[in-house]
Structure formats: C-alpha cells, structure tokens
Write a protein that holds these residues in place. Structure first.
Motif, mmCIF file in Angstrom:
data_model
loop_
_atom_site.group_PDB
_atom_site.id
_atom_site.type_symbol
_atom_site.label_atom_id
_atom_site.label_comp_id
_atom_site.label_asym_id
_atom_site.label_seq_id
_atom_site.Cartn_x
_atom_site.Cartn_y
_atom_site.Cartn_z
ATOM 1 N N LYS A 233 -4.086 -6.235 6.508
ATOM 2 C CA LYS A 233 -4.382 -5.816 5.130
ATOM 3 C C LYS A 233 -3.272 -4.962 4.530
ATOM 4 O O LYS A 233 -2.990 -5.052 3.335
ATOM 5 C CB LYS A 233 -5.698 -5.033 5.099
ATOM 6 N N SER A 234 -2.652 -4.115 5.343
ATOM 7 C CA SER A 234 -1.655 -3.181 4.790
ATOM 8 C C SER A 234 -0.229 -3.728 4.818
ATOM 9 O O SER A 234 0.623 -3.259 4.074
ATOM 10 C CB SER A 234 -1.708 -1.849 5.538
ATOM 11 N N THR A 235 0.045 -4.712 5.685
ATOM 12 C CA THR A 235 1.428 -5.201 5.797
ATOM 13 C C THR A 235 1.541 -6.722 5.685
ATOM 14 O O THR A 235 2.646 -7.256 5.534
ATOM 15 C CB THR A 235 2.045 -4.800 7.152
ATOM 16 N N GLY A 236 0.410 -7.422 5.845
ATOM 17 C CA GLY A 236 0.459 -8.891 5.837
ATOM 18 C C GLY A 236 0.783 -9.486 7.202
ATOM 19 O O GLY A 236 0.777 -10.709 7.378
ATOM 20 N N LEU A 237 1.045 -8.629 8.185
ATOM 21 C CA LEU A 237 1.405 -9.117 9.527
ATOM 22 C C LEU A 237 0.164 -9.566 10.300
ATOM 23 O O LEU A 237 -0.822 -8.843 10.375
ATOM 24 C CB LEU A 237 2.121 -8.021 10.324
ATOM 25 N N MET B 217 0.842 -1.206 0.000
ATOM 26 C CA MET B 217 0.000 0.000 0.000
ATOM 27 C C MET B 217 0.872 1.250 0.000
ATOM 28 O O MET B 217 1.748 1.385 0.846
ATOM 29 C CB MET B 217 -0.888 0.005 1.255
ATOM 30 N N LYS B 218 0.607 2.139 -0.980
ATOM 31 C CA LYS B 218 1.407 3.372 -1.066
ATOM 32 C C LYS B 218 0.818 4.422 -0.123
ATOM 33 O O LYS B 218 -0.374 4.701 -0.168
ATOM 34 C CB LYS B 218 1.406 3.880 -2.512
ATOM 35 N N LEU B 219 1.662 4.974 0.702
ATOM 36 C CA LEU B 219 1.201 5.989 1.646
ATOM 37 C C LEU B 219 1.087 7.358 0.968
ATOM 38 O O LEU B 219 1.825 7.664 0.031
ATOM 39 C CB LEU B 219 2.177 6.102 2.820
ATOM 40 N N ARG B 220 0.168 8.183 1.466
ATOM 41 C CA ARG B 220 0.101 9.584 1.038
ATOM 42 C C ARG B 220 1.354 10.292 1.544
ATOM 43 O O ARG B 220 2.006 9.808 2.477
ATOM 44 C CB ARG B 220 -1.140 10.256 1.631
ATOM 45 N N ASP B 221 1.655 11.457 0.960
ATOM 46 C CA ASP B 221 2.887 12.170 1.318
ATOM 47 C C ASP B 221 2.981 12.453 2.818
ATOM 48 O O ASP B 221 4.012 12.218 3.440
ATOM 49 C CB ASP B 221 2.975 13.499 0.542
ATOM 50 N N TYR B 222 1.878 12.963 3.412
ATOM 51 C CA TYR B 222 1.940 13.303 4.836
ATOM 52 C C TYR B 222 2.050 12.048 5.702
ATOM 53 O O TYR B 222 2.670 12.082 6.770
ATOM 54 C CB TYR B 222 0.718 14.150 5.245
ATOM 55 N N GLN B 223 1.467 10.933 5.222
ATOM 56 C CA GLN B 223 1.563 9.677 5.984
ATOM 57 C C GLN B 223 3.002 9.151 5.990
ATOM 58 O O GLN B 223 3.504 8.699 7.023
ATOM 59 C CB GLN B 223 0.612 8.631 5.383
ATOM 60 N N GLN B 224 3.647 9.240 4.827
ATOM 61 C CA GLN B 224 5.045 8.803 4.736
ATOM 62 C C GLN B 224 5.943 9.692 5.588
ATOM 63 O O GLN B 224 6.848 9.207 6.284
ATOM 64 C CB GLN B 224 5.503 8.820 3.267
ATOM 65 N N LEU B 225 5.672 10.996 5.561
ATOM 66 C CA LEU B 225 6.445 11.954 6.362
ATOM 67 C C LEU B 225 6.270 11.655 7.856
ATOM 68 O O LEU B 225 7.238 11.704 8.632
ATOM 69 C CB LEU B 225 5.977 13.379 6.046
ATOM 70 N N ALA B 226 5.048 11.332 8.250
ATOM 71 C CA ALA B 226 4.771 10.979 9.650
ATOM 72 C C ALA B 226 5.551 9.730 10.045
ATOM 73 O O ALA B 226 6.191 9.683 11.108
ATOM 74 C CB ALA B 226 3.269 10.737 9.835
ATOM 75 N N ARG B 227 5.519 8.730 9.178
ATOM 76 C CA ARG B 227 6.228 7.465 9.432
ATOM 77 C C ARG B 227 7.728 7.698 9.636
ATOM 78 O O ARG B 227 8.323 7.197 10.596
ATOM 79 C CB ARG B 227 5.989 6.547 8.220
ATOM 80 N N GLU B 228 8.306 8.521 8.757
ATOM 81 C CA GLU B 228 9.750 8.792 8.847
ATOM 82 C C GLU B 228 10.081 9.622 10.094
ATOM 83 O O GLU B 228 11.113 9.390 10.737
ATOM 84 C CB GLU B 228 10.212 9.526 7.583
ATOM 85 N N SER B 229 9.213 10.582 10.408
ATOM 86 C CA SER B 229 9.456 11.456 11.568
ATOM 87 C C SER B 229 9.460 10.655 12.876
ATOM 88 O O SER B 229 10.249 10.922 13.782
ATOM 89 C CB SER B 229 8.392 12.558 11.642
ATOM 90 N N ILE B 230 8.554 9.677 12.977
ATOM 91 C CA ILE B 230 8.463 8.839 14.184
ATOM 92 C C ILE B 230 9.753 8.032 14.345
ATOM 93 O O ILE B 230 10.356 7.998 15.429
ATOM 94 C CB ILE B 230 7.235 7.905 14.091
ATOM 95 N N GLN B 231 10.178 7.402 13.260
ATOM 96 C CA GLN B 231 11.415 6.593 13.319
ATOM 97 C C GLN B 231 12.616 7.468 13.687
ATOM 98 O O GLN B 231 13.489 7.055 14.453
ATOM 99 C CB GLN B 231 11.668 5.906 11.962
ATOM 100 N N GLN B 232 12.612 8.697 13.138
ATOM 101 C CA GLN B 232 13.714 9.626 13.411
ATOM 102 C C GLN B 232 13.784 9.983 14.894
ATOM 103 O O GLN B 232 14.861 10.054 15.483
ATOM 104 C CB GLN B 232 13.551 10.891 12.564
ATOM 105 N N GLN B 233 12.617 10.212 15.499
ATOM 106 C CA GLN B 233 12.573 10.532 16.934
ATOM 107 C C GLN B 233 13.209 9.411 17.750
ATOM 108 O O GLN B 233 14.023 9.649 18.640
ATOM 109 C CB GLN B 233 11.119 10.738 17.397
ATOM 110 N N TRP B 234 12.823 8.189 17.450
ATOM 111 C CA TRP B 234 13.380 7.039 18.183
ATOM 112 C C TRP B 234 14.888 6.890 17.927
ATOM 113 O O TRP B 234 15.647 6.603 18.848
ATOM 114 C CB TRP B 234 12.644 5.760 17.775
#
Length: 525
Positions: A72-76, A1-18
């Motif tokens: 549905k989005s990752t198969g997990l 599933m392709k994320l919207r731009d803001y969703q991808q940015l959110a995903r990257e920002s969270i990982q960056q914080q950690w």
C-alpha cells in the motif's frame, strides 16, 4: 505516502548508519506511531539500490501486515517464506519470512549466504532468541531491528546484538505532538497478593498467576463497573481459563464481554464485532499483545502483571492510538503485593528512571482518581530532583567535614576520659544559648567539630579544657583522631611530643604502622 517529520528522520538516520558502516542498527518507535510505514520506506530505498530484503517476524499476522503495508505504501509486492510457501525462484525483491520456518537448517541452506542484502526484524525484542540468531548469523546482511521498546524478557540487553540505536521516538513526545492519545492512570484500591507466585524465564509464572488472581476476579469486575462501564476495554489475563472465567463474571455484572484465544474458531468474527461495538470488553490471554489494532479502545486493564517492559508496553499499546471522540486512554492499575519491586506500572511507560517511576506510582496510588501520566511525571521528577539536591547538599557538607578532619567532640571526651564534659547539662540562661560565632571558629581551629555542640556552656567548658591541655603539653584532638583511627588506645593521656613522634614515624613508613609497634599495647611513652 508522505511521512511525518519523525518518520522521515528515522528513515534517514537508518540509512546513515548503514552508510557509515554500522551493520546492525535499531529503531525504537512506540506502538501506533507507524513503525511498519517507516521500515516499508526503508525497504523501498534498498530495493531502488538493487538490493534483496528479508522481513523476518515470529507470527503470521505480522508478516501479513508487513506485506500489506509495504504494497500500500510503496507498491512493492512480496514473496513468502512460511511453512509450505517458498520464495525460491520468485522474482520479487522482498521476502516476508517466518523465523520458525527459516531457522530450520534444510530451509536455510536453500539460500546463499549473501542472498539478502538487508534484513528487517519486526518486533525486534524477540531477536536474541536462538531461532532468530540462527537465521541472522547465517546471512551476511545489514540488519534493522524495529521495536516499541528496547527491553528484553530474559533481561539480556539488545545491545549485545545491535551496534547502534539509529533513532528513537518516545511515548511522551508522540503524545505531546498529538500522534497518540494522552494516558491517564488510576490505581484500583484492591490488594492483590502475588507473593507466592513463582518465576520463569525472568518473569512471573503464568500458571501461578492464574491461581493467584482467581479469588479477586469478582472484586475486580465490581471496581471496573464503577470506573469504566462506559468505556471500550481490553483485558489481558495470564491463562485462557482465567480469561474465560473473567468474561463470564463481567457479563453477569452487566458488561458486554467476549473472549478470544488461540483456539477460537470465530476469532476474526469476535474481533470484528468488538470493533463494531457489539461488545465493550474483550478478554484475552496475551493473544492481542502484537499485530492487532483497534483504535477505539480507550481503557486497558492489565491482569497479567509482568516485570518485562516490552510486554507491558505491547499491552498498553493496544489503546494508545487516536480515534474520533476519544479523549484519552485509561489504564487501570492495581495494588500488587509482591516480594519483588521490579513490577511494571503505568509510570514505567514514560519515566526516565526507576526513582521517578517509584515516585509516580506512589502519587497515582495515593490520588484515588485518574491522573495524567505526563503531569505526574513532571511533578515526580521535580520531587526526585529536590530530594537529590538535598541529599547532595548533605553529602557535600559531610565531605567538607571529612576534608577538615575535625574530631567528633564525644570521641575527644571519651579519649581524655572527661566525664564532666560528656555528662554536662547547662544550668544558666547564657549557657543554654547557642555557641557564639567566635566559639565555633575557635573550636574548628582547635580541631573539634562544632556542629555537635548545641549550647554556649558546653562550648566554654570544652575550650577551657583545650587551653589547659595545651599548657600541660598533652595531645591535640587531631592527634587523637589520627592515632585512634589506626588502633592506638587512650591517646588522650599521651604527651603532645610523643604523639607527634609516632605520627612522624607512621608518615615516614608510607603511612603504615612501623614494624614492631603494636597499637593495642603501645602506651605512648
């Protein structure tokens, strides 16, 4: 599933914080913008690193939704920690867990403290409660809180737990970028009196609200028929009995209304029938604030007034999703009469501060027609900025006056006991005109505030008196102001030199009255 731009940015920002060592971070996404998809992708990233993840929520529906979206989005696939279901012994890397189950000591102790590497909290505005804190403090894990709004019902700030805000996507931005429906607000001209409603846990008492609403239900239904009879409506009410009563009234008026509550055995069937347009109104007592979606809803009626923005946002969020043929969401607001001013209105969904929210609410109330929230917000912001600039200009002018230390002419006249000046009324034409530029400059130079002198005759008399006092060696306006501010009396009658000596003594004493001097009794001789 392709994320919207803001969703991808959110995903990257969270990982960056950690990655930067921040353990507890927050994601704020409006209802309907895909928060479950974002945290599913974050979970996928962590599992790829070999981590174990716990998704924590306070309601079964939220856990089921999270498990479903994740697969549905990752198969997990996920294991479940809820009631009699346990994840112990499961080889799945992701567990969806009920906070009510996990907060129990016996249940917690079955896990090692480092069992989970990451914890995701769905609807994170609940997480400051004792139950959540018991679970979060037990595990040594990174934490992501996900919420539609960072406010908290008991007024304790989420900042007391989370260390950072990884990413925030605002409601106006989501509407502007076409991911949520535009919102129009209409104030219904019914005055609903809540002044007798009590307080509980930082909000209105639901039992009192039910009683306060009862007398107005017929009128509210009539107003709804006028403005929203062709819409698909969700109504939020404070009590089940109020919700049931209102459903009956709506059906009598011609609506096709149904009611759901926690005890409804046919709840799933009613929700499905509503989705399929068998009903056009769905009444509930706060059951549908979280974990339920029906994108075709295009009108929300909040008959459960609240001071809690997270709760208000959740209610409105039931109607913000996009749907084919839906042009906007209509919010019906009311003229709530309350002793308190913290009540949430449609304006609070997008206003940057309370000042703008108040200005917006006033504009919506006065309009009498549905107004687009974004348009009103822009107009209200401009008004507030203009008012602020006006107030700032006045403040600067006042500061300038204070900085010049000019004396109010009335203070000067009273001090020198010049009744002829204080009671002066101009008689001739030239006297009635404004002071000349030269007069204004001379008055300022002599220490008098010229703004309070509105005619040339008074300015002339005052300047003549100042000249005479100078020749007689009496106190100046500035000396009078300085000494009278420190409690000395009738300084206008003092000789100039005596006043100067006293001011010098005060200055030499660190700008304090010298010992042995009583300003009230000091005669200036």
């Amino acid at each position: 599933m392709k994320l919207r731009d803001y969703q991808q940015l959110a995903r990257e920002s969270i990982q960056q914080q950690w990655d930067e060592g921040v353990k507890k971070t927050l994601l704020v996404l409006p209802t309907g913008t895909g928060k479950t998809i974002v945290f599913s992708k974050v979970i996928e990233d962590r599992v790829k690193k070999g981590e174990r993840v716990l998704v924590l929520a306070h309601r079964g529906e939220l856990l089921d939704q999270a498990a479903d979206k994740l697969e549905k989005s990752t198969g997990l696939k996920t294991a479940t920690e809820k009631a009699e279901q346990t994840s112990i012994g499961s080889w799945y890397r992701v567990v969806v867990g009920s906070v009510q189950t996990l907060q129990r000591e016996k249940r917690l102790e079955k896990f090692k403290k480092d069992f989970f590497d990451t914890i995701i909290i769905d609807e994170a505005h609940h997480c400051i409660s004792d139950g959540y804190q018991r679970v979060l403090n037990y595990f040594d894990a990174k934490v992501l809180g996900v919420t539609a709004t960072p406010d908290r019902g008991d007024m304790r700030n989420l900042g007391s737990y989370f260390e950072s805000l990884a990413f925030e996507y605002t409601l106006p931005k989501a509407i502007k970028e076409g991911y949520l429906a535009p919102i129009k607000a209409l104030t219904i001209p019914l005055k609903l009196d809540l002044s007798a409603v009590g307080q509980q846990a930082g909000d209105f008492k639901t039992s009192d609200l039910g009683s306060a609403l009862d007398p107005y239900l017929e009128s509210i239904a009539d107003e709804m028929w006028k403005v929203a009879k062709d819409r698909k409506i969700v109504v939020f009410l404070p009590l089940v009995k109020t919700s049931q009563k209102f459903t009956e009234i709506l059906n009598q008026k011609g609506f096709r209304a149904a009611e759901v509550n926690g005890e409804s055995k046919d709840r799933a069937e009613i929700l499905e029938d509503f989705e399929n347009d068998k009903y056009n109104v769905l009444c509930n007592s706060m059951l549908l604030t979280e974990g339920w979606d029906c994108p075709s809803v295009d009108c929300v009626v909040v008959l459960r007034p609240t001071k809690v923005r997270s709760l208000y946002s959740q209610m409105i969020g039931r109607g913000t999703r996009l749907f084919e043929g839906k042009t906007e969401l209509l919010l019906l607001d009311f003229l709530w009469h309350t002793e308190r001013h913290e009540l949430c209105h449609p304006a609070h969904l997008i206003a940057e501060n309370d000042e703008v929210a108040q200005a917006m609410t006033k504009k919506i109330e006065e309009a009498g027609i549905p107004l687009d929230l974004e348009v009103v917000e822009q107009s209200a912001t401009e008004d507030v900025v203009a008012q602020r600039e006006e107030a700032l200009a006045q403040l600067l002018a006042d500061m300038k006056k204070r900085k010049r230390k000019l004396v109010d002419p009335l203070q000067f006249e009273m001090s020198i006991q010049a009744e002829d000046l204080s009671s002066y009324v101009p008689s001739f034409g030239w006297e009635m005109g404004p002071p000349s530029e030269k007069q204004v400059k001379t008055l300022e130079k002599q220490g008098i505030m010229p703004d309070e002198i509105d005619n040339a005759g008074k300015a002339t008399k005052l300047l003549e008196r100042l000249d005479r006092r100078r020749m007689e060696g009496l106190t100046t306006p500035k000396q009078i102001r300085f000494l009278e501010q420190r409690g000395f009396e009738h300084v206008g009658k003092w000789p100039f030199d005596n006043a100067k000596k006293m001011i010098d003594r005060i200055a030499a004493n660190g700008w304090r009255i010298p010992q042995g001097v009583n300003p009230k009794e000091y005669s200036g001789e």
